[in-house]
Design a protein around this motif. Structure first.
Motif, PDB file in Angstrom:
ATOM      1  N   LEU A 131       0.555 -28.514  -1.293  1.00  0.00           N
ATOM      2  CA  LEU A 131       0.809 -28.231   0.117  1.00  0.00           C
ATOM      3  C   LEU A 131       1.880 -29.151   0.672  1.00  0.00           C
ATOM      4  O   LEU A 131       1.903 -30.348   0.357  1.00  0.00           O
ATOM      5  N   GLN A 132       2.745 -28.590   1.521  1.00  0.00           N
ATOM      6  CA  GLN A 132       3.696 -29.399   2.284  1.00  0.00           C
ATOM      7  C   GLN A 132       3.795 -28.820   3.696  1.00  0.00           C
ATOM      8  O   GLN A 132       3.865 -27.604   3.880  1.00  0.00           O
ATOM      9  N   LEU A 133       3.804 -29.702   4.695  1.00  0.00           N
ATOM     10  CA  LEU A 133       3.929 -29.312   6.093  1.00  0.00           C
ATOM     11  C   LEU A 133       5.325 -29.647   6.601  1.00  0.00           C
ATOM     12  O   LEU A 133       5.951 -30.603   6.143  1.00  0.00           O
ATOM     13  N   GLU A 134       5.774 -28.845   7.567  1.00  0.00           N
ATOM     14  CA  GLU A 134       7.081 -29.090   8.151  1.00  0.00           C
ATOM     15  C   GLU A 134       6.997 -28.870   9.656  1.00  0.00           C
ATOM     16  O   GLU A 134       6.533 -27.818  10.106  1.00  0.00           O
ATOM     17  N   ALA A 188       1.361 -35.969   6.749  1.00  0.00           N
ATOM     18  CA  ALA A 188       2.726 -36.301   7.155  1.00  0.00           C
ATOM     19  C   ALA A 188       3.630 -35.122   6.819  1.00  0.00           C
ATOM     20  O   ALA A 188       3.422 -34.425   5.814  1.00  0.00           O
ATOM     21  N   ASN A 189       4.628 -34.899   7.637  1.00  0.00           N
ATOM     22  CA  ASN A 189       5.578 -33.822   7.376  1.00  0.00           C
ATOM     23  C   ASN A 189       6.485 -34.170   6.192  1.00  0.00           C
ATOM     24  O   ASN A 189       6.715 -35.344   5.888  1.00  0.00           O
ATOM     25  N   GLN A 190       6.983 -33.106   5.543  1.00  0.00           N
ATOM     26  CA  GLN A 190       7.889 -33.235   4.394  1.00  0.00           C
ATOM     27  C   GLN A 190       7.308 -34.126   3.294  1.00  0.00           C
ATOM     28  O   GLN A 190       8.023 -34.896   2.644  1.00  0.00           O
ATOM     29  N   VAL A 255       4.796 -24.087   6.615  1.00  0.00           N
ATOM     30  CA  VAL A 255       3.859 -24.570   5.604  1.00  0.00           C
ATOM     31  C   VAL A 255       4.291 -24.014   4.264  1.00  0.00           C
ATOM     32  O   VAL A 255       4.540 -22.809   4.134  1.00  0.00           O
ATOM     33  N   TYR A 256       4.412 -24.877   3.269  1.00  0.00           N
ATOM     34  CA  TYR A 256       4.662 -24.445   1.896  1.00  0.00           C
ATOM     35  C   TYR A 256       3.403 -24.699   1.075  1.00  0.00           C
ATOM     36  O   TYR A 256       2.782 -25.756   1.193  1.00  0.00           O
ATOM     37  N   PHE A 257       3.029 -23.729   0.245  1.00  0.00           N
ATOM     38  CA  PHE A 257       1.903 -23.944  -0.661  1.00  0.00           C
ATOM     39  C   PHE A 257       2.174 -23.248  -1.981  1.00  0.00           C
ATOM     40  O   PHE A 257       2.909 -22.261  -2.053  1.00  0.00           O
ATOM     41  N   ASP A 258       1.576 -23.779  -3.046  1.00  0.00           N
ATOM     42  CA  ASP A 258       1.922 -23.300  -4.389  1.00  0.00           C
ATOM     43  C   ASP A 258       0.842 -23.708  -5.377  1.00  0.00           C
ATOM     44  O   ASP A 258      -0.056 -24.503  -5.066  1.00  0.00           O
ATOM     45  N   ASP A 259       0.965 -23.150  -6.584  1.00  0.00           N
ATOM     46  CA  ASP A 259       0.150 -23.555  -7.732  1.00  0.00           C
ATOM     47  C   ASP A 259      -1.343 -23.434  -7.421  1.00  0.00           C
ATOM     48  O   ASP A 259      -2.121 -24.355  -7.668  1.00  0.00           O
ATOM     49  N   ILE A 260      -1.736 -22.278  -6.879  1.00  0.00           N
ATOM     50  CA  ILE A 260      -3.148 -22.041  -6.560  1.00  0.00           C
ATOM     51  C   ILE A 260      -3.916 -21.787  -7.853  1.00  0.00           C
ATOM     52  O   ILE A 260      -3.520 -20.955  -8.680  1.00  0.00           O
ATOM     53  N   ARG A 261      -5.015 -22.506  -8.012  1.00  0.00           N
ATOM     54  CA  ARG A 261      -5.878 -22.318  -9.187  1.00  0.00           C
ATOM     55  C   ARG A 261      -7.329 -22.300  -8.736  1.00  0.00           C
ATOM     56  O   ARG A 261      -7.796 -23.229  -8.089  1.00  0.00           O
TER      57      ARG A 261
END
Length: 292
Positions: A131-134, A188-190, A255-261
């Motif tokens: 997860l990453q927030l912006e 925290a962002n980024q 919001v970026y999200f990836d690699d869901i398992r």
């Protein structure tokens, strides 16, 4: 110490054999320990890397990944595939693409923004994701929930995410907002995060516990979570839907999200430590060299 008989051999030869033997034993033990730490694919239920989609394309109707029982459903065209290689570096590379949530207008709420079904599970379940927030602010809210029957069912769900409170803390939840524990760790962002959540039954006949770890050990499940909430029984005997909910998003929030398992064990949903595979491949050759 393991003794080697030295009849007919010099004392120096005996010492050399001892060193080689002990080095071999230690390296063999290290191989065994590291191999045990590599995630077991047998525990995987479903995965999604967002690598299968054209950049910029809304992901409603997308059906990449493995193990799911439906395609993604989206209430708005706000979720798209974007070029993004996410960390944290501790967990290796997640690939070249990620999903991004970015509204084109200010949104007060989208309770069923993005969801997908997986094979129904009734035991302890783990979910891992990056997860990453912006441009996240105090009033912004992001929730990932696990439920059954419908994407967001109020009391009958278990969830985690980033709370609309001072510092934007991570949270664990059972049911509605009154059964929520905020972490002392704020976001925290980024910044890239690895999130791991576990839902289980804690002295109840149905699911009633959510544990959330942020950037946990990639080798073993930590004894203490970043946030834990044990609430009243949800009435959920099984879960089969992953849903994303947003609240109070402005057009510049992302919001970026990836690699869901999704998996049945901690090891199944946490990527192996960066470089571990290469180390395991190289150790047998080192052992052969030591023996030679």
């Amino acid at each position: 110490m393991i003794r080697i008989e030295t009849t007919g051999r010099s004392f120096c030869g005996w010492i050399e054999s001892e060193v080689v033997l002990h080095t071999h034993v230690r390296l063999t033990a290290l191989v065994v320990l590291l191999a045990a730490a590599v995630p077991a694919s047998a525990g995987i239920i479903a995965t999604e890397s967002f690598e299968d989609y054209a950049l910029g394309t809304p992901l409603g109707g997308a059906d990449g990944g493995t193990g799911w029982t439906s395609a993604w459903t989206a209430s708005r065209p706000y979720v798209t595939a974007q070029a993004m290689a996410m960390g944290p570096a501790t967990y290796g590379s997640a690939g070249a693409q990620a999903a991004r949530i970015q509204t084109t207008v200010n949104e007060s709420e989208q309770s069923e923004l993005f969801h997908r079904s997986f094979p129904a599970q009734s035991g302890t379940l783990y979910l891992g994701m990056r997860l990453q927030l912006e441009s996240f602010e105090t009033d912004d809210f992001l929730q990932f929930s696990l439920s059954n029957g419908s994407p967001l069912t109020g009391n009958a769900s278990l969830s985690f995410g980033v709370r609309n409170a001072a510092g934007s803390p991570f949270f664990a939840r059972v049911g509605n907002h009154s059964n929520t524990t905020n972490s002392t760790l704020t976001s925290a962002n980024q910044t890239d995060y690895m999130l791991v959540v576990k839902i289980s039954r804690d002295g109840a006949s149905t699911y009633n516990r959510t544990d959330l770890w942020v950037n946990p050990s990639p080798l073993a499940e930590p004894a203490t979570a970043t946030a834990t909430h044990v609430g009243p029984a949800t009435g959920l005997g099984q879960v089969s839907i992953l849903n994303v909910r947003i609240w109070s998003f402005e057009a510049d929030d992302a919001v970026y999200f990836d690699d869901i398992r999704l998996g049945t064990s901690y090891a199944a949903v946490v990527p192996e430590p960066a470089g571990l595979s290469l180390l395991l491949l190289g150790l047998p050759a080192l052992l052969r060299r030591r023996r030679g």
